[in-house]
Scaffold this active site. Structure first.
Site, PDB file in Angstrom:
ATOM      1  N   LYS A  27       0.247   4.158  17.715  1.00 55.06           N
ATOM      2  CA  LYS A  27       1.403   3.616  18.474  1.00 55.06           C
ATOM      3  C   LYS A  27       1.345   3.293  19.969  1.00 55.06           C
ATOM      4  CE  LYS A  27       3.571   3.346  14.533  1.00 55.06           C
ATOM      5  NZ  LYS A  27       3.908   1.793  14.091  1.00 55.06           N
ATOM      6  N   CYS A  34       0.906  -1.044  -0.118  1.00 56.11           N
ATOM      7  CA  CYS A  34      -0.158  -0.034  -0.047  1.00 56.11           C
ATOM      8  C   CYS A  34       1.000   1.297  -0.212  1.00 56.11           C
ATOM      9  CB  CYS A  34      -0.911   0.049   1.112  1.00 56.11           C
ATOM     10  SG  CYS A  34      -0.225   0.173   2.849  1.00 56.11           S
ATOM     11  N   ASN A  35       2.118   1.224   0.507  1.00 52.11           N
ATOM     12  CA  ASN A  35       3.021   2.378   0.487  1.00 52.11           C
ATOM     13  C   ASN A  35       4.342   2.060  -0.118  1.00 52.11           C
ATOM     14  OD1 ASN A  35       3.533   5.073   0.683  1.00 52.11           O
ATOM     15  ND2 ASN A  35       4.445   4.775   2.741  1.00 52.11           N
ATOM     16  N   VAL A  78       9.546  26.617   6.040  1.00 54.37           N
ATOM     17  CA  VAL A  78       9.996  26.281   7.101  1.00 54.37           C
ATOM     18  C   VAL A  78       8.987  26.758   8.459  1.00 54.37           C
ATOM     19  CG1 VAL A  78      11.899  26.948   8.950  1.00 54.37           C
ATOM     20  CG2 VAL A  78      12.392  26.483   6.677  1.00 54.37           C
ATOM     21  N   TYR A 114      -2.509   8.839  14.910  1.00 54.26           N
ATOM     22  CA  TYR A 114      -1.260   8.001  14.411  1.00 54.26           C
ATOM     23  C   TYR A 114      -0.462   7.803  15.815  1.00 54.26           C
ATOM     24  CZ  TYR A 114       3.369   6.973  13.162  1.00 54.26           C
ATOM     25  OH  TYR A 114       4.570   6.362  13.257  1.00 54.26           O
ATOM     26  N   PHE A 116      13.267   7.931  16.535  1.00 49.83           N
ATOM     27  CA  PHE A 116      13.171   9.381  16.603  1.00 49.83           C
ATOM     28  C   PHE A 116      12.968   9.725  14.936  1.00 49.83           C
ATOM     29  CE2 PHE A 116      13.436  11.091  20.868  1.00 49.83           C
ATOM     30  CZ  PHE A 116      13.473   9.729  21.616  1.00 49.83           C
ATOM     31  N   ASN A 124      -5.558  -0.556  10.570  1.00 54.51           N
ATOM     32  CA  ASN A 124      -4.280  -1.043  10.136  1.00 54.51           C
ATOM     33  C   ASN A 124      -3.332  -1.208  11.190  1.00 54.51           C
ATOM     34  OD1 ASN A 124      -2.055  -1.439   8.734  1.00 54.51           O
ATOM     35  ND2 ASN A 124      -2.919  -0.316   6.937  1.00 54.51           N
ATOM     36  N   LEU A 137      10.321  16.581   6.712  1.00 58.24           N
ATOM     37  CA  LEU A 137      11.319  17.517   6.394  1.00 58.24           C
ATOM     38  C   LEU A 137      12.292  16.898   5.219  1.00 58.24           C
ATOM     39  CD1 LEU A 137      12.427  20.552   6.886  1.00 58.24           C
ATOM     40  CD2 LEU A 137      14.033  19.318   8.643  1.00 58.24           C
ATOM     41  N   GLY A 159       2.436  -0.714   8.701  1.00 59.19           N
ATOM     42  CA  GLY A 159       1.425   0.424   9.381  1.00 59.19           C
ATOM     43  C   GLY A 159       1.287   1.302   8.490  1.00 59.19           C
ATOM     44  N   SER A 164       7.526   4.813  18.056  1.00 57.45           N
ATOM     45  CA  SER A 164       7.803   6.198  17.690  1.00 57.45           C
ATOM     46  C   SER A 164       8.049   7.010  18.755  1.00 57.45           C
ATOM     47  CB  SER A 164       6.632   6.737  16.749  1.00 57.45           C
ATOM     48  OG  SER A 164       7.225   8.077  16.798  1.00 57.45           O
TER      49      SER A 164
HETATM   50  P1  NAD Z   1       6.794   2.685   5.081  1.00 54.41           P
HETATM   51  O1  NAD Z   1       5.292   3.338   4.520  1.00 54.41           O
HETATM   52  O2  NAD Z   1       7.739   3.070   3.975  1.00 54.41           O
HETATM   53  O3  NAD Z   1       6.687   1.124   5.308  1.00 54.41           O
HETATM   54  C1  NAD Z   1       5.465   0.547   5.917  1.00 54.41           C
HETATM   55  C2  NAD Z   1       5.227  -0.648   4.989  1.00 54.41           C
HETATM   56  O4  NAD Z   1       4.255  -1.561   5.358  1.00 54.41           O
HETATM   57  C3  NAD Z   1       5.084  -0.081   3.502  1.00 54.41           C
HETATM   58  O5  NAD Z   1       5.661  -1.089   2.670  1.00 54.41           O
HETATM   59  C4  NAD Z   1       3.633  -0.601   3.423  1.00 54.41           C
HETATM   60  O6  NAD Z   1       3.187  -1.067   2.026  1.00 54.41           O
HETATM   61  C5  NAD Z   1       3.313  -1.587   4.321  1.00 54.41           C
HETATM   62  N1  NAD Z   1       1.993  -1.792   4.949  1.00 54.41           N
HETATM   63  C6  NAD Z   1       1.320  -1.077   5.398  1.00 54.41           C
HETATM   64  N2  NAD Z   1       0.136  -1.689   6.051  1.00 54.41           N
HETATM   65  C7  NAD Z   1       0.171  -2.854   5.892  1.00 54.41           C
HETATM   66  C8  NAD Z   1      -0.518  -3.800   6.158  1.00 54.41           C
HETATM   67  N3  NAD Z   1      -2.031  -3.706   6.654  1.00 54.41           N
HETATM   68  N4  NAD Z   1      -0.310  -5.220   5.867  1.00 54.41           N
HETATM   69  C9  NAD Z   1       1.081  -5.294   5.372  1.00 54.41           C
HETATM   70  N5  NAD Z   1       1.679  -4.181   4.737  1.00 54.41           N
HETATM   71  C10 NAD Z   1       1.547  -3.081   5.228  1.00 54.41           C
HETATM   72  O7  NAD Z   1       6.748   3.253   6.470  1.00 54.41           O
HETATM   73  P2  NAD Z   1       8.481   3.474   7.310  1.00 54.41           P
HETATM   74  O8  NAD Z   1       8.928   4.816   7.333  1.00 54.41           O
HETATM   75  O9  NAD Z   1       9.476   2.249   6.507  1.00 54.41           O
HETATM   76  O10 NAD Z   1       7.938   3.070   8.563  1.00 54.41           O
HETATM   77  C11 NAD Z   1       7.978   1.747   9.160  1.00 54.41           C
HETATM   78  C12 NAD Z   1       7.131   1.722  10.357  1.00 54.41           C
HETATM   79  O11 NAD Z   1       8.108   2.760  11.367  1.00 54.41           O
HETATM   80  C13 NAD Z   1       5.909   2.169  10.433  1.00 54.41           C
HETATM   81  O12 NAD Z   1       5.233   1.315  11.692  1.00 54.41           O
HETATM   82  C14 NAD Z   1       6.196   3.673  11.155  1.00 54.41           C
HETATM   83  O13 NAD Z   1       4.921   3.927  11.888  1.00 54.41           O
HETATM   84  C15 NAD Z   1       7.321   3.455  12.012  1.00 54.41           C
HETATM   85  N6  NAD Z   1       7.782   4.698  12.151  1.00 54.41           N
HETATM   86  C16 NAD Z   1       8.208   5.363  11.247  1.00 54.41           C
HETATM   87  C17 NAD Z   1       8.843   6.923  11.207  1.00 54.41           C
HETATM   88  C18 NAD Z   1       9.333   7.553  10.170  1.00 54.41           C
HETATM   89  O14 NAD Z   1       9.343   8.870  10.486  1.00 54.41           O
HETATM   90  N7  NAD Z   1       9.586   7.029   8.758  1.00 54.41           N
HETATM   91  C19 NAD Z   1       9.150   7.315  12.603  1.00 54.41           C
HETATM   92  C20 NAD Z   1       8.589   6.392  13.756  1.00 54.41           C
HETATM   93  C21 NAD Z   1       8.080   5.095  13.424  1.00 54.41           C
HETATM   94  N1  UFG Z   2       9.273  20.896   8.999  1.00 54.43           N
HETATM   95  C1  UFG Z   2       9.503  22.165   8.127  1.00 54.43           C
HETATM   96  N2  UFG Z   2       8.951  22.088   6.907  1.00 54.43           N
HETATM   97  C2  UFG Z   2       8.393  20.981   6.301  1.00 54.43           C
HETATM   98  C3  UFG Z   2       8.437  19.514   6.875  1.00 54.43           C
HETATM   99  C4  UFG Z   2       8.784  19.677   8.447  1.00 54.43           C
HETATM  100  O1  UFG Z   2       9.751  22.969   8.687  1.00 54.43           O
HETATM  101  O2  UFG Z   2       8.013  20.919   5.142  1.00 54.43           O
HETATM  102  C5  UFG Z   2       9.817  20.875  10.146  1.00 54.43           C
HETATM  103  C6  UFG Z   2       8.712  20.619  11.524  1.00 54.43           C
HETATM  104  O3  UFG Z   2       8.195  21.670  11.753  1.00 54.43           O
HETATM  105  C7  UFG Z   2       9.637  20.058  12.527  1.00 54.43           C
HETATM  106  C8  UFG Z   2      10.888  19.260  11.529  1.00 54.43           C
HETATM  107  O4  UFG Z   2      10.716  19.937  10.177  1.00 54.43           O
HETATM  108  O5  UFG Z   2      10.299  21.184  13.064  1.00 54.43           O
HETATM  109  C9  UFG Z   2      10.620  17.835  11.409  1.00 54.43           C
HETATM  110  O6  UFG Z   2       9.500  17.603  10.885  1.00 54.43           O
HETATM  111  P1  UFG Z   2       8.662  16.039  10.360  1.00 54.43           P
HETATM  112  O7  UFG Z   2       7.664  16.058   9.902  1.00 54.43           O
HETATM  113  O8  UFG Z   2      10.073  15.739   9.379  1.00 54.43           O
HETATM  114  O9  UFG Z   2       9.105  15.050  11.628  1.00 54.43           O
HETATM  115  P2  UFG Z   2       8.164  15.165  12.975  1.00 54.43           P
HETATM  116  O10 UFG Z   2       9.444  15.361  14.013  1.00 54.43           O
HETATM  117  O11 UFG Z   2       7.277  16.256  12.867  1.00 54.43           O
HETATM  118  O12 UFG Z   2       7.419  13.833  12.866  1.00 54.43           O
HETATM  119  C10 UFG Z   2       8.336  12.491  12.627  1.00 54.43           C
HETATM  120  C11 UFG Z   2       7.356  11.611  12.074  1.00 54.43           C
HETATM  121  C12 UFG Z   2       6.348  11.087  13.049  1.00 54.43           C
HETATM  122  C13 UFG Z   2       6.949  10.413  14.139  1.00 54.43           C
HETATM  123  C14 UFG Z   2       8.022  11.554  14.789  1.00 54.43           C
HETATM  124  C15 UFG Z   2       8.838  11.093  16.002  1.00 54.43           C
HETATM  125  O13 UFG Z   2       6.584  12.108  10.910  1.00 54.43           O
HETATM  126  O14 UFG Z   2       5.563  10.126  12.558  1.00 54.43           O
HETATM  127  O15 UFG Z   2       8.965  11.950  13.931  1.00 54.43           O
HETATM  128  O16 UFG Z   2       9.537   9.795  15.547  1.00 54.43           O
HETATM  129  F1  UFG Z   2       6.432  10.182  15.350  1.00 54.43           F
END
Ligand code: NAD
Ligand code: UFG
Length: 337
Positions: A153, A34-35, A217, A149, A178, A99, A200, A82, A124
């Site tokens: 978690k 899905c992603n 920003v 979201y 992080f 999900n 970002l 997820g 997270s």
């Molecule tokens: P991502 O979307 O790239 O990867 C998630 C993968 O899960 C995708 O390939 C998607 O197709 C698959 N998926 C989603 N729902 C599904 C389902 N029901 N069954 C089977 N597959 C499914 O995301 P990511 O950045 O790789 O994040 C991975 C995990 O880490 C997630 O749980 C996310 O919440 C967590 N996380 C990510 C961040 C971040 O900033 N990227 C930060 C903190 C936590």
């Molecule tokens: N920011 C901008 N411009 C943008 C995007 C972000 O200025 O276009 C700033 C935000 O205000 C923040 C920093 O960049 O100060 C980081 O923002 P992100 O959206 O990259 O990340 P967050 O810290 O908001 O959140 C991320 C993930 C969440 C996760 C969290 C902690 O998106 O899913 O880190 O792990 F929960």
């Protein structure tokens, strides 16, 4: 050792699969795409000369999970699958809870049936909400999250905690990431967000490659050194290695293990823009805009516990994070398409 990697085709999952193969661990992937793009499998193969077994399907499909566990001798599960977009979760809470929460429950039930009781969960830093101070240790209060979201978690963490209390022979590891950024140093794998990036780093990368004209920003009036938000950016390769350290360190030890995965250092939005400018060799245009609702000023990790228990420490610098992101983005301007 064989590890089921849910969401293994996604950003963090794909890098973790590569690092697992390099470390002699066999990943088996389940992902509903899905992603993610199927092309990720070819990239993993080109990097490792190994094509992981891939089940295309949903973690909420218990019949499929039962089949996976009967066909593969799985030792441990890393659960990445997820949905992860904060804004989308506000608009689609039911999809997010189904999900992320229901998916985790179905998975845990299938694991129990199969007698696999070693689970690493992608949590997270969002579970900490707006922390009273930084750095954030694992004992800070959790639950004051600001969106579906983040709540999903937190809920999964609590469900798994209760599961461990009821059945203490499980090894459950909650890894609180992080801000994951960066890409494989080869430039052949990286983050490929659909639509307009929320985060970002992918946004900066798309500005740098010319797909978007400027970065907004979100706020320069926070109580931080330059007024912009401060986060703990961690290279996705370090994060991937952190999962291997967790599987090897505590994956076979019954317990509820909770770790921050960060670097222990904060960088501001403008720090990241400047580092990216140095990496790509030209300016990244930006405009100062109002704060984004729900954002906090500062969020960075204490890494003392994970270093002491697992002997794992992030080593890659912000310069490497931006250089590797640029390498990926410039070689693949449209992601995996
Ligand atoms: P991502 O979307 O790239 O990867 C998630 C993968 O899960 C995708 O390939 C998607 O197709 C698959 N998926 C989603 N729902 C599904 C389902 N029901 N069954 C089977 N597959 C499914 O995301 P990511 O950045 O790789 O994040 C991975 C995990 O880490 C997630 O749980 C996310 O919440 C967590 N996380 C990510 C961040 C971040 O900033 N990227 C930060 C903190 C936590
Ligand atoms: N920011 C901008 N411009 C943008 C995007 C972000 O200025 O276009 C700033 C935000 O205000 C923040 C920093 O960049 O100060 C980081 O923002 P992100 O959206 O990259 O990340 P967050 O810290 O908001 O959140 C991320 C993930 C969440 C996760 C969290 C902690 O998106 O899913 O880190 O792990 F929960």
């Amino acid at each position: 050792m064989k590890v089921l990697v849910t969401g293994g085709m996604g950003y963090i999952g794909s890098h973790t699969c590569v690092q697992m193969i390099e470390a002699g661990i066999t990943p088996v992937i389940i992902d509903n795409l899905c992603n993610a793009k199927r092309e990720v499998l070819n990239r993993i193969k080109n990097l490792t000369q190994t094509t992981p077994v891939f089940y295309e399907g949903d973690v909420r499909d218990e019949t499929l999970l039962d089949r996976v566990f009967s066909e593969q001798k799985i030792d441990s599960v890393v659960h990445f699958a997820g949905l992860k977009a904060v804004g989308e979760s506000v608009a689609k809470p039911l999809e997010y809870y189904d999900n992320n929460v229901n998916g985790s429950l179905v998975l845990a039930r299938a694991m129990r049936k199969a007698g696999v009781k070693s689970l690493v969960f992608s949590s997270s830093a969002t579970v900490y909400g707006d922390p009273a101070s930084v750095p954030i240790t694992e004992s800070f209060p959790t639950g004051a999250t600001t969106n579906p979201y983040g709540r999903s978690k937190y809920m999964v963490e609590e469900c798994l905690r209760d599961l461990f209390y009821a059945e203490p022979d499980w090894s459950i590891t909650l890894l609180r990431y992080f801000n994951p950024v960066g890409a494989h140093p080869s430039g052949s794998m990286g983050e490929d967000p659909q639509g307009i990036p929320n985060n970002l780093m992918p946004f900066i990368a798309q500005v740098a490659v010319g797909r978007r004209d400027h970065l907004s920003v979100f706020g320069d009036d926070y109580a931080t050194p330059d007024g912009t938000g401060v986060r703990d950016y961690i290279h996705v390769m370090d994060l991937a290695d952190g999962h291997i350290a967790a599987i090897r360190g505590v994956g076979n030890k019954a317990g509820l293990h909770i770790y921050n995965l960060g670097t222990g250092q904060g960088s501001s939005v403008l720090d990241m823009v400047n580092a990216f400018t140095a990496a790509c060799g030209h300016d990244v245009p930006y405009q100062i805009c109002p704060r984004r609702p729900g954002d906090i000023a500062e969020c960075w990790a204490s890494t003392a516990k994970v270093e002491a228990d697992l002997g794992w420490k992030a080593t890659r610098t912000v310069e490497q994070m931006t250089a590797d992101t640029w390498n990926w983005q410039s070689k693949n301007p449209n992601g995996y398409e």
